[in-house]
Design a protein around this motif. Structure first.
Motif, PDB file in Angstrom:
ATOM      1  N   ASN A  92       0.837  -1.182   0.000  1.00  0.00           N
ATOM      2  CA  ASN A  92       0.000   0.000   0.000  1.00  0.00           C
ATOM      3  C   ASN A  92       0.880   1.242   0.000  1.00  0.00           C
ATOM      4  OD1 ASN A  92       0.887   0.501   2.611  1.00  0.00           O
ATOM      5  ND2 ASN A  92      -0.976  -0.201   3.587  1.00  0.00           N
ATOM      6  N   THR A  93       0.274   2.399  -0.004  1.00  0.00           N
ATOM      7  CA  THR A  93       1.036   3.628  -0.177  1.00  0.00           C
ATOM      8  C   THR A  93       1.929   3.936   1.016  1.00  0.00           C
ATOM      9  OG1 THR A  93      -0.838   4.898   0.685  1.00  0.00           O
ATOM     10  CG2 THR A  93      -0.691   4.627  -1.700  1.00  0.00           C
ATOM     11  N   HIS A  94       1.702   3.294   2.141  1.00  0.00           N
ATOM     12  CA  HIS A  94       2.501   3.562   3.331  1.00  0.00           C
ATOM     13  C   HIS A  94       3.667   2.587   3.480  1.00  0.00           C
ATOM     14  CE1 HIS A  94      -0.679   6.305   4.464  1.00  0.00           C
ATOM     15  NE2 HIS A  94      -1.542   5.333   4.386  1.00  0.00           N
ATOM     16  N   GLY A  95       3.787   1.601   2.614  1.00  0.00           N
ATOM     17  CA  GLY A  95       4.880   0.652   2.707  1.00  0.00           C
ATOM     18  C   GLY A  95       4.619  -0.513   3.633  1.00  0.00           C
ATOM     19  N   PHE A  96       3.422  -0.639   4.213  1.00  0.00           N
ATOM     20  CA  PHE A  96       3.071  -1.793   5.022  1.00  0.00           C
ATOM     21  C   PHE A  96       2.473  -2.890   4.134  1.00  0.00           C
ATOM     22  CE2 PHE A  96       2.603   1.841   8.022  1.00  0.00           C
ATOM     23  CZ  PHE A  96       3.634   1.483   8.885  1.00  0.00           C
ATOM     24  N   LEU A  97       2.156  -4.014   4.713  1.00  0.00           N
ATOM     25  CA  LEU A  97       1.519  -5.094   3.980  1.00  0.00           C
ATOM     26  C   LEU A  97       0.011  -4.994   4.119  1.00  0.00           C
ATOM     27  CD1 LEU A  97       3.801  -8.076   5.111  1.00  0.00           C
ATOM     28  CD2 LEU A  97       4.165  -6.450   3.247  1.00  0.00           C
ATOM     29  N   GLN A  98      -0.679  -5.595   3.159  1.00  0.00           N
ATOM     30  CA  GLN A  98      -2.136  -5.667   3.191  1.00  0.00           C
ATOM     31  C   GLN A  98      -2.578  -7.101   2.961  1.00  0.00           C
ATOM     32  OE1 GLN A  98      -2.691  -2.794  -0.056  1.00  0.00           O
ATOM     33  NE2 GLN A  98      -3.812  -1.503   1.368  1.00  0.00           N
ATOM     34  N   ALA A  99      -3.709  -7.473   3.536  1.00  0.00           N
ATOM     35  CA  ALA A  99      -4.268  -8.804   3.308  1.00  0.00           C
ATOM     36  C   ALA A  99      -4.622  -8.970   1.835  1.00  0.00           C
ATOM     37  CB  ALA A  99      -5.510  -9.011   4.178  1.00  0.00           C
ATOM     38  N   ASP A 100      -4.313 -10.121   1.302  1.00  0.00           N
ATOM     39  CA  ASP A 100      -4.603 -10.430  -0.101  1.00  0.00           C
ATOM     40  C   ASP A 100      -5.855 -11.306  -0.133  1.00  0.00           C
ATOM     41  OD1 ASP A 100      -4.517 -10.795  -2.793  1.00  0.00           O
ATOM     42  OD2 ASP A 100      -2.775 -12.112  -2.790  1.00  0.00           O
ATOM     43  N   TRP A 101      -7.013 -10.662  -0.248  1.00  0.00           N
ATOM     44  CA  TRP A 101      -8.295 -11.376  -0.232  1.00  0.00           C
ATOM     45  C   TRP A 101      -9.344 -10.501  -0.922  1.00  0.00           C
ATOM     46  CZ3 TRP A 101     -10.710 -11.164   5.384  1.00  0.00           C
ATOM     47  CH2 TRP A 101     -10.612  -9.858   5.875  1.00  0.00           C
ATOM     48  N   CYS A 161       2.242 -16.244  17.167  1.00  0.00           N
ATOM     49  CA  CYS A 161       0.821 -16.574  17.211  1.00  0.00           C
ATOM     50  C   CYS A 161       0.155 -16.120  15.920  1.00  0.00           C
ATOM     51  CB  CYS A 161       0.151 -15.907  18.404  1.00  0.00           C
ATOM     52  SG  CYS A 161       0.651 -16.583  20.004  1.00  0.00           S
ATOM     53  N   LEU A 162      -1.022 -16.648  15.658  1.00  0.00           N
ATOM     54  CA  LEU A 162      -1.713 -16.413  14.401  1.00  0.00           C
ATOM     55  C   LEU A 162      -2.659 -15.218  14.496  1.00  0.00           C
ATOM     56  CD1 LEU A 162      -2.600 -17.287  11.525  1.00  0.00           C
ATOM     57  CD2 LEU A 162      -4.220 -18.853  12.642  1.00  0.00           C
ATOM     58  N   PRO A 163      -2.456 -14.183  13.678  1.00  0.00           N
ATOM     59  CA  PRO A 163      -3.451 -13.121  13.584  1.00  0.00           C
ATOM     60  C   PRO A 163      -4.491 -13.477  12.521  1.00  0.00           C
ATOM     61  CG  PRO A 163      -1.498 -12.495  12.340  1.00  0.00           C
ATOM     62  CD  PRO A 163      -1.248 -13.884  12.889  1.00  0.00           C
ATOM     63  N   VAL A 164      -5.753 -13.381  12.879  1.00  0.00           N
ATOM     64  CA  VAL A 164      -6.838 -13.687  11.943  1.00  0.00           C
ATOM     65  C   VAL A 164      -7.687 -12.439  11.761  1.00  0.00           C
ATOM     66  CG1 VAL A 164      -8.822 -15.162  11.444  1.00  0.00           C
ATOM     67  CG2 VAL A 164      -6.862 -16.090  12.708  1.00  0.00           C
ATOM     68  N   LEU A 165      -7.805 -11.984  10.518  1.00  0.00           N
ATOM     69  CA  LEU A 165      -8.656 -10.849  10.180  1.00  0.00           C
ATOM     70  C   LEU A 165      -9.919 -11.370   9.509  1.00  0.00           C
ATOM     71  CD1 LEU A 165      -5.981  -8.367   8.754  1.00  0.00           C
ATOM     72  CD2 LEU A 165      -6.742  -8.666  11.127  1.00  0.00           C
ATOM     73  N   LEU A 166     -11.067 -10.783   9.846  1.00  0.00           N
ATOM     74  CA  LEU A 166     -12.341 -11.235   9.314  1.00  0.00           C
ATOM     75  C   LEU A 166     -13.205 -10.061   8.906  1.00  0.00           C
ATOM     76  CD1 LEU A 166     -11.865 -12.909  12.363  1.00  0.00           C
ATOM     77  CD2 LEU A 166     -13.243 -14.500  11.033  1.00  0.00           C
ATOM     78  N   CYS A 167     -14.050 -10.281   7.912  1.00  0.00           N
ATOM     79  CA  CYS A 167     -15.060  -9.298   7.528  1.00  0.00           C
ATOM     80  C   CYS A 167     -16.219 -10.041   6.888  1.00  0.00           C
ATOM     81  CB  CYS A 167     -14.489  -8.266   6.560  1.00  0.00           C
ATOM     82  SG  CYS A 167     -14.149  -8.891   4.893  1.00  0.00           S
ATOM     83  N   ASP A 168     -17.335  -9.343   6.711  1.00  0.00           N
ATOM     84  CA  ASP A 168     -18.442  -9.950   5.978  1.00  0.00           C
ATOM     85  C   ASP A 168     -18.451  -9.408   4.552  1.00  0.00           C
ATOM     86  OD1 ASP A 168     -19.332  -7.370   6.636  1.00  0.00           O
ATOM     87  OD2 ASP A 168     -21.421  -8.004   6.613  1.00  0.00           O
ATOM     88  N   ALA A 219     -12.197 -14.852   5.945  1.00  0.00           N
ATOM     89  CA  ALA A 219     -11.108 -14.733   6.916  1.00  0.00           C
ATOM     90  C   ALA A 219      -9.766 -14.724   6.197  1.00  0.00           C
ATOM     91  CB  ALA A 219     -11.161 -15.886   7.916  1.00  0.00           C
ATOM     92  N   TRP A 220      -8.824 -14.010   6.780  1.00  0.00           N
ATOM     93  CA  TRP A 220      -7.455 -13.989   6.264  1.00  0.00           C
ATOM     94  C   TRP A 220      -6.513 -14.332   7.404  1.00  0.00           C
ATOM     95  CZ3 TRP A 220      -2.987 -10.941   7.122  1.00  0.00           C
ATOM     96  CH2 TRP A 220      -1.973 -11.114   6.173  1.00  0.00           C
ATOM     97  N   LEU A 221      -5.647 -15.327   7.158  1.00  0.00           N
ATOM     98  CA  LEU A 221      -4.702 -15.807   8.162  1.00  0.00           C
ATOM     99  C   LEU A 221      -3.363 -15.117   7.950  1.00  0.00           C
ATOM    100  CD1 LEU A 221      -5.528 -19.631   7.941  1.00  0.00           C
ATOM    101  CD2 LEU A 221      -6.741 -17.828   9.198  1.00  0.00           C
ATOM    102  N   GLY A 222      -2.956 -14.315   8.916  1.00  0.00           N
ATOM    103  CA  GLY A 222      -1.735 -13.534   8.792  1.00  0.00           C
ATOM    104  C   GLY A 222      -0.486 -14.317   9.153  1.00  0.00           C
ATOM    105  N   ILE A 230     -11.515 -18.655   3.126  1.00  0.00           N
ATOM    106  CA  ILE A 230     -10.360 -18.516   4.016  1.00  0.00           C
ATOM    107  C   ILE A 230      -9.126 -18.312   3.155  1.00  0.00           C
ATOM    108  CG2 ILE A 230      -9.034 -19.549   5.884  1.00  0.00           C
ATOM    109  CD1 ILE A 230     -11.496 -21.349   6.426  1.00  0.00           C
ATOM    110  N   TYR A 231      -8.371 -17.261   3.443  1.00  0.00           N
ATOM    111  CA  TYR A 231      -7.225 -16.886   2.628  1.00  0.00           C
ATOM    112  C   TYR A 231      -5.981 -16.741   3.505  1.00  0.00           C
ATOM    113  CZ  TYR A 231     -11.155 -15.765  -0.393  1.00  0.00           C
ATOM    114  OH  TYR A 231     -12.314 -15.848  -1.120  1.00  0.00           O
ATOM    115  N   GLY A 232      -4.825 -16.608   2.862  1.00  0.00           N
ATOM    116  CA  GLY A 232      -3.571 -16.413   3.588  1.00  0.00           C
ATOM    117  C   GLY A 232      -3.049 -17.712   4.173  1.00  0.00           C
TER     118      GLY A 232
END
Length: 262
Positions: free
Chosen positions: A16-25, A121-128, A165-168, A226-228
């Motif tokens: 992204n424009t800030h140089g961090f990572l983004q979930a690929d989903w 540990c596993l970070p899990v991001l979720l959305c609908d 869900a995205w598994l980081g 489920i991604y990542g």
């Protein structure tokens, strides 16, 4: 060190424009994510880079500056948690002023960014799929066995079939050596499906696949998207902090928020 663009390409994650990572989903356009690595930041020594953990022994001023840099890339207040490997889920907005003891947060207000810190540990991001609710969960093996993902899904209050869900970045299956207690925590309640995620290496030891265990738990909750889940914080030394590898080390952050109407 890899340049930012080369790093993102090597990780298979978009930049992204800030140089961090983004979930690929395939999340709705109003769902935004940010995942830090150990790169950047002002911390020194064993915390070198962008350490965001205020509880690991790093200089408070360095942590504060690192957090300021991350917050500058997120348009909503980051809701840090006091993580304890529990199965407690809270509203992100309630943890902005002072971190609450919990291991997951959800938001449907668009007033706060859900955030969890990890270093194996596993970070899990979720959305609908409608982009109406988001959540972030810290799923170490204790929390994963104790129901943190089930409770997070329940707190989102939408049909599981509508959730993705995205598994980081987490400890990978070639590095996660565990004992019989971990095997029993999953295999006794979940049976043969969980047994397939463990490799017996003898002397009461196993290699566990925390990604596969999380997928199993999420699938049993009715989540099919489920991604990542294809990195290893232990082996990718230059990119991620790892408690298992280094002992005293920094923490990374995975955040998700609602940016407005989908």
């Amino acid at each position: 060190m890899l340049p930012d663009k080369t790093l993102h390409s090597a990780l298979g994650l978009p930049e992204n424009t800030h140089g961090f990572l983004q979930a690929d989903w395939p999340a709705p356009s109003n769902v935004r994510t940010l995942i830090t690595t150990r790169r950047g930041g002002v911390s020194q020594g064993v915390f070198a880079g962008l350490n965001l953990g205020a509880h690991v022994g790093d200089r408070p001023a360095d942590v504060a500056e690192n957090r300021r840099r991350v917050q500058a890339a997120v348009p909503l207040p980051l809701a840090y948690l006091e993580q304890t490997h529990s199965n407690r889920v809270v509203a992100a907005a309630d943890s902005v002023a002072a971190p609450i003891h919990a291991d997951a947060a959800f938001d449907r207000s668009g007033q706060a960014a859900c955030a969890v810190m990890t270093a194996d540990c596993l970070p899990v991001l979720l959305c609908d799929r409608a982009g109406s609710v988001v959540a972030a969960a810290h799923a170490g093996w204790r929390g994963l066995a104790g129901g943190i993902l089930q409770n997070t899904v329940a707190a989102m209050q939408v049909p599981p079939l509508e959730i993705m869900a995205w598994l980081g970045p987490a400890i990978g299956p070639d590095a996660f050596e565990v004992g019989r207690d971990v095997w029993e925590a999953f295999c006794l309640p979940l049976g043969h499906a969980a047994e397939a995620t463990f490799q017996d290496i003898g002397n009461g030891k196993y290699l566990a696949d925390i990604y596969a265990l999380a997928r199993l738990v999420l699938q049993r909750e009715g989540i099919g998207q489920i991604y990542g889940g294809d990195h290893c914080t232990v082996l990718e030394r230059d990119t991620f902090f790892s408690y298992r590898r280094d002992g005293q080390t920094g923490r990374m952050l995975s955040a998700i928020w609602l940016a407005g109407p989908a």
